[in-house]
Design a protein around this motif. Structure first.
Motif, PDB file in Angstrom:
ATOM      1  N   HIS A  35      -9.008   8.266   2.657  1.00 26.31           N
ATOM      2  CA  HIS A  35      -9.990   8.286   3.751  1.00 26.31           C
ATOM      3  C   HIS A  35     -10.967   9.441   3.541  1.00 26.31           C
ATOM      4  CE1 HIS A  35     -12.002   7.714   7.476  1.00 26.31           C
ATOM      5  NE2 HIS A  35     -11.170   6.751   7.839  1.00 26.31           N
ATOM      6  N   PRO A  36     -12.242   9.140   3.307  1.00 23.73           N
ATOM      7  CA  PRO A  36     -13.199  10.213   3.002  1.00 23.73           C
ATOM      8  C   PRO A  36     -13.412  11.196   4.139  1.00 23.73           C
ATOM      9  CG  PRO A  36     -14.331   8.105   3.325  1.00 23.73           C
ATOM     10  CD  PRO A  36     -12.868   7.798   3.263  1.00 23.73           C
ATOM     11  N   ALA A  37     -13.184  10.770   5.377  1.00 26.69           N
ATOM     12  CA  ALA A  37     -13.396  11.682   6.505  1.00 26.69           C
ATOM     13  C   ALA A  37     -12.338  12.774   6.566  1.00 26.69           C
ATOM     14  CB  ALA A  37     -13.420  10.903   7.824  1.00 26.69           C
ATOM     15  N   PRO A  87     -13.837  -7.262   0.465  1.00 25.21           N
ATOM     16  CA  PRO A  87     -12.628  -6.961  -0.301  1.00 25.21           C
ATOM     17  C   PRO A  87     -11.881  -5.755   0.281  1.00 25.21           C
ATOM     18  CG  PRO A  87     -14.568  -6.162  -1.469  1.00 25.21           C
ATOM     19  CD  PRO A  87     -15.073  -6.863  -0.250  1.00 25.21           C
ATOM     20  N   PRO A  88     -10.552  -5.831   0.328  1.00 30.86           N
ATOM     21  CA  PRO A  88      -9.770  -4.801   1.047  1.00 30.86           C
ATOM     22  C   PRO A  88      -9.959  -3.381   0.531  1.00 30.86           C
ATOM     23  CG  PRO A  88      -8.425  -6.738   0.617  1.00 30.86           C
ATOM     24  CD  PRO A  88      -9.706  -6.942  -0.127  1.00 30.86           C
ATOM     25  N   ARG A  89     -10.203  -3.207  -0.772  1.00 26.98           N
ATOM     26  CA  ARG A  89     -10.377  -1.836  -1.274  1.00 26.98           C
ATOM     27  C   ARG A  89     -11.633  -1.198  -0.714  1.00 26.98           C
ATOM     28  NH1 ARG A  89     -11.590   0.153  -7.559  1.00 26.98           N
ATOM     29  NH2 ARG A  89     -12.567   2.117  -6.918  1.00 26.98           N
ATOM     30  N   TYR A  90     -12.702  -1.964  -0.590  1.00 21.85           N
ATOM     31  CA  TYR A  90     -14.004  -1.377  -0.297  1.00 21.85           C
ATOM     32  C   TYR A  90     -14.412  -1.482   1.169  1.00 21.85           C
ATOM     33  CZ  TYR A  90     -14.286  -1.581  -5.358  1.00 21.85           C
ATOM     34  OH  TYR A  90     -14.024  -1.426  -6.702  1.00 21.85           O
ATOM     35  N   MET A  91     -13.910  -2.463   1.887  1.00 27.97           N
ATOM     36  CA  MET A  91     -14.284  -2.616   3.289  1.00 27.97           C
ATOM     37  C   MET A  91     -13.433  -1.687   4.150  1.00 27.97           C
ATOM     38  SD  MET A  91     -16.805  -4.612   3.238  1.00 27.97           S
ATOM     39  CE  MET A  91     -16.997  -4.936   4.988  1.00 27.97           C
ATOM     40  N   ALA A  92     -14.097  -0.864   4.934  1.00 28.72           N
ATOM     41  CA  ALA A  92     -13.387   0.187   5.672  1.00 28.72           C
ATOM     42  C   ALA A  92     -12.591  -0.349   6.852  1.00 28.72           C
ATOM     43  CB  ALA A  92     -14.392   1.237   6.164  1.00 28.72           C
ATOM     44  N   LEU A  93     -13.042  -1.473   7.436  1.00 27.31           N
ATOM     45  CA  LEU A  93     -12.467  -1.897   8.713  1.00 27.31           C
ATOM     46  C   LEU A  93     -11.130  -2.614   8.553  1.00 27.31           C
ATOM     47  CD1 LEU A  93     -12.766  -2.321  11.782  1.00 27.31           C
ATOM     48  CD2 LEU A  93     -13.942  -4.468  11.283  1.00 27.31           C
ATOM     49  N   VAL A  94     -10.179  -2.231   9.400  1.00 23.99           N
ATOM     50  CA  VAL A  94      -8.967  -3.009   9.637  1.00 23.99           C
ATOM     51  C   VAL A  94      -8.823  -3.154  11.147  1.00 23.99           C
ATOM     52  CG1 VAL A  94      -6.446  -2.986   9.607  1.00 23.99           C
ATOM     53  CG2 VAL A  94      -7.703  -2.463   7.523  1.00 23.99           C
ATOM     54  N   GLU A  95      -8.697  -4.397  11.599  1.00 21.83           N
ATOM     55  CA  GLU A  95      -8.451  -4.648  13.023  1.00 21.83           C
ATOM     56  C   GLU A  95      -6.938  -4.684  13.251  1.00 21.83           C
ATOM     57  OE1 GLU A  95     -12.229  -7.287  14.475  1.00 21.83           O
ATOM     58  OE2 GLU A  95     -10.704  -8.309  13.287  1.00 21.83           O
ATOM     59  N   ALA A 128      -3.079  -5.086  -4.288  1.00 24.10           N
ATOM     60  CA  ALA A 128      -3.735  -4.175  -5.231  1.00 24.10           C
ATOM     61  C   ALA A 128      -4.081  -2.853  -4.568  1.00 24.10           C
ATOM     62  CB  ALA A 128      -4.995  -4.829  -5.791  1.00 24.10           C
ATOM     63  N   HIS A 129      -4.576  -2.908  -3.340  1.00 24.46           N
ATOM     64  CA  HIS A 129      -4.960  -1.670  -2.661  1.00 24.46           C
ATOM     65  C   HIS A 129      -3.733  -0.816  -2.348  1.00 24.46           C
ATOM     66  CE1 HIS A 129      -7.758   0.953  -0.712  1.00 24.46           C
ATOM     67  NE2 HIS A 129      -7.124   0.883   0.432  1.00 24.46           N
ATOM     68  N   CYS A 130      -2.649  -1.451  -1.953  1.00 20.65           N
ATOM     69  CA  CYS A 130      -1.412  -0.695  -1.728  1.00 20.65           C
ATOM     70  C   CYS A 130      -0.926  -0.065  -3.025  1.00 20.65           C
ATOM     71  CB  CYS A 130      -0.333  -1.610  -1.147  1.00 20.65           C
ATOM     72  SG  CYS A 130      -0.649  -2.164   0.544  1.00 20.65           S
ATOM     73  N   ALA A 131      -0.988  -0.822  -4.119  1.00 17.91           N
ATOM     74  CA  ALA A 131      -0.550  -0.294  -5.417  1.00 17.91           C
ATOM     75  C   ALA A 131      -1.423   0.873  -5.840  1.00 17.91           C
ATOM     76  CB  ALA A 131      -0.579  -1.396  -6.468  1.00 17.91           C
ATOM     77  N   SER A 132      -2.728   0.813  -5.558  1.00 22.31           N
ATOM     78  CA  SER A 132      -3.617   1.925  -5.880  1.00 22.31           C
ATOM     79  C   SER A 132      -3.249   3.181  -5.115  1.00 22.31           C
ATOM     80  CB  SER A 132      -5.069   1.543  -5.575  1.00 22.31           C
ATOM     81  OG  SER A 132      -5.513   0.500  -6.424  1.00 22.31           O
ATOM     82  N   ALA A 133      -2.589   2.995  -3.971  1.00 17.47           N
ATOM     83  CA  ALA A 133      -2.121   4.127  -3.162  1.00 17.47           C
ATOM     84  C   ALA A 133      -0.700   4.544  -3.549  1.00 17.47           C
ATOM     85  CB  ALA A 133      -2.173   3.763  -1.682  1.00 17.47           C
ATOM     86  N   LEU A 165       1.450   2.976  12.965  1.00 18.44           N
ATOM     87  CA  LEU A 165       0.824   2.132  11.954  1.00 18.44           C
ATOM     88  C   LEU A 165      -0.660   2.465  11.817  1.00 18.44           C
ATOM     89  CD1 LEU A 165       1.470  -0.135   9.989  1.00 18.44           C
ATOM     90  CD2 LEU A 165       0.941  -1.784  11.808  1.00 18.44           C
ATOM     91  N   GLU A 166      -1.324   2.788  12.921  1.00 20.65           N
ATOM     92  CA  GLU A 166      -2.725   3.191  12.853  1.00 20.65           C
ATOM     93  C   GLU A 166      -2.872   4.463  12.022  1.00 20.65           C
ATOM     94  OE1 GLU A 166      -6.515   4.301  15.764  1.00 20.65           O
ATOM     95  OE2 GLU A 166      -4.825   3.162  16.541  1.00 20.65           O
ATOM     96  N   GLY A 167      -1.971   5.416  12.224  1.00 20.20           N
ATOM     97  CA  GLY A 167      -2.025   6.639  11.434  1.00 20.20           C
ATOM     98  C   GLY A 167      -1.797   6.377   9.957  1.00 20.20           C
ATOM     99  N   TRP A 168      -0.832   5.523   9.641  1.00 17.67           N
ATOM    100  CA  TRP A 168      -0.521   5.222   8.235  1.00 17.67           C
ATOM    101  C   TRP A 168      -1.670   4.484   7.563  1.00 17.67           C
ATOM    102  CZ3 TRP A 168       0.128   0.771   5.268  1.00 17.67           C
ATOM    103  CH2 TRP A 168       0.738   0.967   4.023  1.00 17.67           C
ATOM    104  N   LEU A 169      -2.220   3.480   8.224  1.00 15.99           N
ATOM    105  CA  LEU A 169      -3.341   2.735   7.655  1.00 15.99           C
ATOM    106  C   LEU A 169      -4.551   3.634   7.437  1.00 15.99           C
ATOM    107  CD1 LEU A 169      -3.046  -0.476   9.851  1.00 15.99           C
ATOM    108  CD2 LEU A 169      -2.832  -0.435   7.357  1.00 15.99           C
ATOM    109  N   THR A 170      -4.737   4.611   8.326  1.00 18.61           N
ATOM    110  CA  THR A 170      -5.885   5.502   8.232  1.00 18.61           C
ATOM    111  C   THR A 170      -5.752   6.442   7.040  1.00 18.61           C
ATOM    112  OG1 THR A 170      -6.242   5.407  10.619  1.00 18.61           O
ATOM    113  CG2 THR A 170      -7.210   7.270   9.441  1.00 18.61           C
ATOM    114  N   THR A 171      -4.672   7.191   6.975  1.00 24.09           N
ATOM    115  CA  THR A 171      -4.532   8.206   5.935  1.00 24.09           C
ATOM    116  C   THR A 171      -4.091   7.622   4.602  1.00 24.09           C
ATOM    117  OG1 THR A 171      -4.156  10.030   7.467  1.00 24.09           O
ATOM    118  CG2 THR A 171      -3.233  10.259   5.269  1.00 24.09           C
ATOM    119  N   ARG A 172      -3.090   6.743   4.610  1.00 20.69           N
ATOM    120  CA  ARG A 172      -2.546   6.268   3.327  1.00 20.69           C
ATOM    121  C   ARG A 172      -3.453   5.236   2.669  1.00 20.69           C
ATOM    122  NH1 ARG A 172       2.663   6.486   0.938  1.00 20.69           N
ATOM    123  NH2 ARG A 172       2.229   6.265  -1.292  1.00 20.69           N
ATOM    124  N   LEU A 173      -4.023   4.325   3.460  1.00 16.42           N
ATOM    125  CA  LEU A 173      -4.877   3.288   2.878  1.00 16.42           C
ATOM    126  C   LEU A 173      -6.359   3.542   3.113  1.00 16.42           C
ATOM    127  CD1 LEU A 173      -2.934  -0.054   3.426  1.00 16.42           C
ATOM    128  CD2 LEU A 173      -2.770   1.612   1.568  1.00 16.42           C
TER     129      LEU A 173
END
Length: 803
Positions: free
Chosen positions: A686-688, A150-158, A23-28, A173-181
Motif C-alpha cells: 500500500h503506497p500510502a 486486474p487485481p494487482r493494479y486496481m486499488a479498489l476492493v469492496e 497471483a497477487h497473493c503470491a506476489s505478497a 480482514l479490512e486491515g489485512w487487505l489494506t496492508t498485506r495486499l
C-alpha cells in the motif's frame, strides 16, 4: 477476536479473476492453492496448472516477479478438497451463477477449518443468498470480497458483510487487505452490483442513452468523456472494448435481472435503461468482443483506427472532433461556471455532458441510502475502481450544490431526466455533502467521520475527498529559495520530530541544479540537527536529471560547466551514501536515472510494490553518471569476493545488460532482482503506508548504532578485458543490425565505466576513480551530435530517438 493471521490462501476458480487474485497473493509471499475442475484427460490439476503457466504471458503482468508463480499450487475439486484445511482464507471466484456457487459451497464447506475465512469474489450476486447456502456455523466467517480487474493494479476492493458476519472479522480482514495486499477498501451494501459497478455501469448506460438520443458519433463522445472531464483516456466506448463487450453485456444483464426482481423493477426507477443496445448485441453475435478479439466498437483496418457507425451499419475512419464552443467551456477553470455553461448551451455535445452528469447525480442521490454508508464511499469507490479524478458527489459539490440541484429539479419537472422521481428531500436541506467534520450519510442523516481502524494510522496522507479536512503539512525546517525544482526539508512532529523528510517540489520531480544544491543543504542540516532523513514525495520518486538544463548548457558549449554539474550530482549520491545520519529512500512510481541512483545510495529503501526503477540514460544517448555505474561496480566487487575465483565480470555483465538496454524494473521485486535495491529493503503493497514505514525505519537505524560505510579504496574491476568482452557482444548486435553506431558508442561508454576504465583486469581502484571515469564518459557523449539530437527529441516528443 485474535489477530487475523493468513499463512495460506485457497482460490476456487482458475479463470481470469481467480488466477490473478492467486497471483497477487503470491506476489505478497502468501502461498496459494488454486482450484478448478479436474481435466478430462491427463493430470487432474491440469486446468489450474495451465492457468498458472499463463500468468507469465499476460500484459500487464499479474505477478510482481516471474518467480512468484512458484508459490501457487494447482489443484482440482475432485481430488484435493481436503487441502482446504491448510488454508486460513478461501476465496471463491467462479462464474457468476448462483446455482454453481451454491453447489460448490456444499462441496467445500465440510473441508473448511472452523477458524478459516470464506469469501466470495462475486461482482454482484447477493452475499446474503450465498451465505444462506452455507451451514449456519460457517456464516459468521463469510463475506463478499470483490476485487476489481486486474487485481494487482486496481486499488479498489469492496468488502460486503452480511448480517451474520462477525464485525470483528470484517475489521481484521479490512486491515489485512489494506496492508498485506495494498488495497483501498470500501464497505458496500449487499445490493445488486454493490457500489462501484452499480454507479459505474449506470454512468456508461447514461452515456449510451444520450449518445443515441442526441445522434452523436462514438469517437466524438470518447473525446468528451475522457480526460477532459477527469475520466480515464479510454473514456466510454474504448473502455467498453478494453473490458470486453461480452463482459459489459453480462454485467448489464445481471443488473437488469436483479433490479427487476426487486418489486418488478420498481426498486430502481432507472431499471428500463439497464438494457444492452441492439448494435452492441450485434457486435457480440459477430464475435467482435473488443480489444481481446482485435475488433469491437473500434478496430484497426489497413493501419487506420476505425470506429463503428451504427447508423451506417459499418465502420468508418475515426476522426473525433469537438465543437469549438464546447472545447472552450471544458477549458473553464471554475466548475460552477463550466456546469452552468454546459446546461445552457444548445449544442448536442454540451447537452450530452450536462445530461450525463445530471442523471448520474440524480441516480446517486436517489440510491445513496441503499448502496453506500456515506457519500465518501461513493466518491472514493469511483476514483479507485473506475479511475475518475473526482467522484460524483465531489463533482456536484464543486459545481455548486444548490445551483446544480435546482437545474436537476427543473429537468425532472420538464421530463428531460432519465427518471421522473424527485431528488430526495435531504438534497434541498444541504449546501454540500463533504465537510471537514465528515461526509453525509443518508442512513444516519448526518456527517460521518472516517473509520478509526488502527490500520489507517499508517496512512499519513490518504486519498482525501473534496471538502474534507486537509492533511497536516508538517513543520518546515528549511526550504530552498523559490524557483523551479526546489527542495523542502520538513518533519511530522506527530510521528517523529527528529526524523527529517526531504521532498523535491518541482514538476515530475526532475533533478536540476536547484534540487542538487537543495539536497546537499538538506543532508548537511540533517547531519547537524536530526537523527535521520527520509527522501519522500508523492509519486513519481524522480524522473532523473533535468534534461532541459543539460540541453541548454550543451547548446552554449558549456561542457566544463556540465562536468562540474555532473560532479556535484555525484556529490549528492555520495552525500546520501556517507551521511552521518541514516538516509532512507521511500520510493513510489518512477525512479529513473538520477532518481534511481539516489535510491541506490540510500542506507535503506522502502519501496511501494508499484515502483518502476531503472537507469534509462541510454535512451537519450548517455550513461548513468550520478554514481550508478560505480554502484554496480562496487556490487560486482562485493559479490565476487564471496565467489570462487573472485571474478567480477559475471556480475558486471548483468549490470551491463541492464544499463545498455535501459531496463526498467516493472515492480519493486524486480528492482531488487536487478540490483537497484537489496533483499533487506522493505516492499510495501500500500503506497500510502510508505512515509509512515520509512520514518520508523530511519528511527530504527538511528537507534541501532548505525554508521555510514567508508568509501572503498580498493574495488576490483574488470578493466580492459571486461570492456573487450562487452564489445564482442556489441559487435555481434551491430552486425546483425540490432543497434546503431551510436548505440554501440553509448554501450561501450557504459562498459568502460562499469569496468573501471582502461586499467588492467583485476586492478584495484577507488570508488572516486570509477566516478571520474563515468563522469568523463558522460561528458564525452554530451559532445556528440547524436546524443544532443536524442536529448532534443526526448524533450520535444517524450520518446527516444534511434539515430
Amino acid at each position: 477476536m485474535n489477530r487475523l493471521i493468513i499463512r495460506k490462501v485457497a482460490v476456487l476458480g482458475a479463470g481470469v479473476m481467480g488466477a490473478q487474485i492467486a497471483a497477487h497473493c503470491a506476489s505478497a509471499d502468501i502461498p496459494v492453492i488454486l482450484f478448478d475442475l479436474a481435466a478430462p484427460e491427463g493430470a487432474a490439476n491440469a486446468v489450474a496448472a495451465r492457468a498458472i503457466a499463463g500468468l507469465g504471458k499476460l500484459d500487464p503482468a499479474p505477478l510482481a516477479a516471474r518467480g512468484c508463480a512458484h508459490y501457487i499450487e494447482a489443484a482440482s475439486y475432485e481430488h484435493d478438497l481436503a487441502r482446504l484445511a491448510e488454508c486460513d482464507l478461501v476465496i471463491e471466484a467462479i462464474a457468476e451463477k448462483m446455482e454453481w456457487k451454491l453447489a460448490l459451497y456444499a462441496r467445500v464447506a465440510p473441508h473448511l477449518r472452523a477458524d478459516a475465512v470464506f469469501a466470495s469474489n462475486t461482482s454482484g450476486l447477493s452475499i446474503a443468498a450465498l451465505s444462506a447456502g452455507l451451514p449456519a456455523a460457517r456464516r459468521a466467517r463469510f463475506c463478499g470480497v470483490h476485487f476489481f480487474n486486474p487485481p494487482r493494479y486496481m486499488a479498489l476492493v469492496e468488502l460486503i458483510p452480511t448480517a451474520a458476519t462477525e464485525p470483528a472479522l470484517v475489521d481484521a480482514l479490512e486491515g489485512w487487505l489494506t496492508t498485506r495486499l495494498g488495497k483501498n477498501i470500501v464497505r458496500a451494501q449487499d445490493t445488486p452490483g454493490f457500489l462501484a459497478n452499480r454507479v459505474g455501469v449506470f454512468s456508461i448506460l447514461a452515456v449510451l442513452h444520450h449518445t443515441a438520443r442526441l445522434g452523436l458519433a462514438f469517437d466524438d463522445v470518447d473525446l468528451l468523456t475522457g480526460t477532459r472531464i477527469g475520466r480515464p483516456k479510454s473514456a466510454t466506448f474504448r473502455t467498453a472494448d478494453v473490458v470486453g463487450l461480452d463482459t459489459l453485456a453480462h454485467v448489464i444483464g445481471t443488473l437488469q435481472a436483479t433490479l427487476g426482481e426487486e418489486g418488478g423493477g420498481s426498486a430502481d426507477p432507472w431499471h428500463r435503461h439497464f438494457i444492452v443496445p441492439d448494435w452492441l448485441q450485434a457486435l457480440i453475435a459477430q464475435g467482435a468482443l473488443g480489444q481481446k478479439r482485435g475488433a469491437g466498437i473500434y478496430r484497426k483496418h489497413g493501419g487506420r483506427l476505425q470506429v463503428l457507425d451504427p447508423a451506417a451499419g459499418g465502420y468508418r475512419d475515426s476522426a473525433g472532433e469537438l465543437f469549438p464552443d464546447v472545447e472552450e467551456i471544458l477549458a473553464l477553470k471554475d466548475p460552477v461556471e463550466k456546469f452552468a455553461a454546459l446546461a445552457a448551451h444548445p449544442h448536442p455535445q454540451a447537452q450530452l455532458l450536462w445530461s450525463v452528469f445530471r442523471d448520474l447525480f440524480h441516480y446517486c442521490a436517489h440510491h445513496l441510502g441503499a448502496i453506500a454508508g456515506n457519500v465518501r464511499d461513493v466518491d472514493l469507490a469511483m476514483r479507485w475502481g473506475f479511475g475518475w479524478a473526482l467522484g460524483p458527489f465531489e463533482t456536484w459539490q464543486a459545481a455548486g450544490w444548490r445551483e446544480v440541484a435546482a437545474m436537476i429539479e427543473d429537468d425532472i419537472a420538464h421530463g428531460r431526466a432519465m427518471a421522473a422521481v424527485p431528488l430526495p428531500a435531504w438534497v434541498a436541506g444541504r449546501d454540500g455533502v463533504h465537510a471537514p467534520a465528515g461526509s453525509y450519510s443518508a442512513a444516519a442523516d448526518t456527517l460521518v467521520a472516517r473509520t478509526a481502524l488502527p490500520v489507517y494510522r499508517r496512512q499519513l496522507y490518504p486519498d482525501r475527498v473534496l471538502g474534507e479536512a486537509p492533511d497536516a503539512r508538517g513543520e518546515t525546517l528549511w526550504e530552498s529559495p523559490a524557483g523551479q525544482g526546489g527542495v523542502r526539508l520538513w518533519c511530522r512532529p506527530d510521528q517523529d520530530a527528529r526524523i527529517g523528510i526531504v521532498s523535491l517540489t518541482g514538476r515530475v520531480h526532475a533533478i536540476g541544479s536547484v534540487a542538487v544544491d537543495g539536497l546537499l543543504e538538506a543532508i548537511a542540516r540533517a547531519e547537524a540537527e536530526l537523527d535521520g532523513l527520509v527522501i519522500w514525495h508523492p509519486a513519481p520518486f524522480a524522473v532523473g536529471a533535468n534534461l532541459q538544463q543539460v540541453a541548454e548548457a550543451c547548446a552554449a558549449g558549456q561542457f566544463a560547466l556540465l562536468d562540474r554539474m555532473v560532479a556535484k550530482f555525484q556529490g549528492v549520491s555520495m552525500a546520501i551514501r556517507h551521511a552521518q545520519v541514516p538516509v532512507v529512500a521511500a520510493v513510489q512510481g518512477m525512479a529513473l536515472g538520477g532518481g534511481c541512483e539516489f535510491a541506490m545510495h540510500a542506507a535503506h529503501r522502502v519501496f511501494a510494490l508499484e515502483s518502476y526503477v531503472g537507469l534509462v540514460e541510454a535512451g537519450v544517448g548517455l550513461i548513468p553518471a550520478g554514481g550508478g555505474c560505480k554502484a554496480f561496480a562496487v556490487q560486482a566487487h562485493a559479490l565476487a569476493q564471496r565467489a570462487a575465483g573472485g571474478d567480477v565480470f559475471p556480475y558486471i555483465q548483468n549490470a551491463f545488460h541492464t544499463i545498455a538496454l535501459a531496463t526498467v524494473a516493472k515492480s519493486a521485486r524486480e528492482a531488487v532482482e536487478l540490483g537497484f535495491g537489496t533483499p533487506a529493503d522493505d516492499i510495501l503493497f500500500h503506497p500510502a503506508e510508505l512515509l509512515y514505514t520509512a520514518i520508523r525505519r530511519a528511527r530504527a537505524l538511528a537507534e541501532s548504532a548505525w554508521h555510514p560505510p567508508l568509501p572503498n579504496p580498493a574495488v576490483t574491476v574488470a578493466g580492459r578485458n571486461g570492456i573487450a568482452t562487452c564489445e564482442l557482444m556489441l559487435v555481434n548486435m551491430a552486425e546483425g543490425g540490432f543497434i546503431s553506431a551510436h548505440d554501440y558508442r553509448v554501450a561501450k561508454a557504459a562498459a568502460t565505466a562499469l569496468c573501471g576504465g582502461e586499467v588492467e583486469s583485476g586492478a584495484a581502484v577507488s570508488e572516486q576513480w570509477i566516478l571520474d571515469v563515468e563522469r568523463a564518459q558522460f561528458v564525452a557523449l554530451l559532445q556528440t551530435e547524436q546524443t544532443r539530437q536524442r536529448i532534443a527529441h526526448m524533450l520535444e516528443t517524450g520518446k527516444p530517438l534511434r539515430n
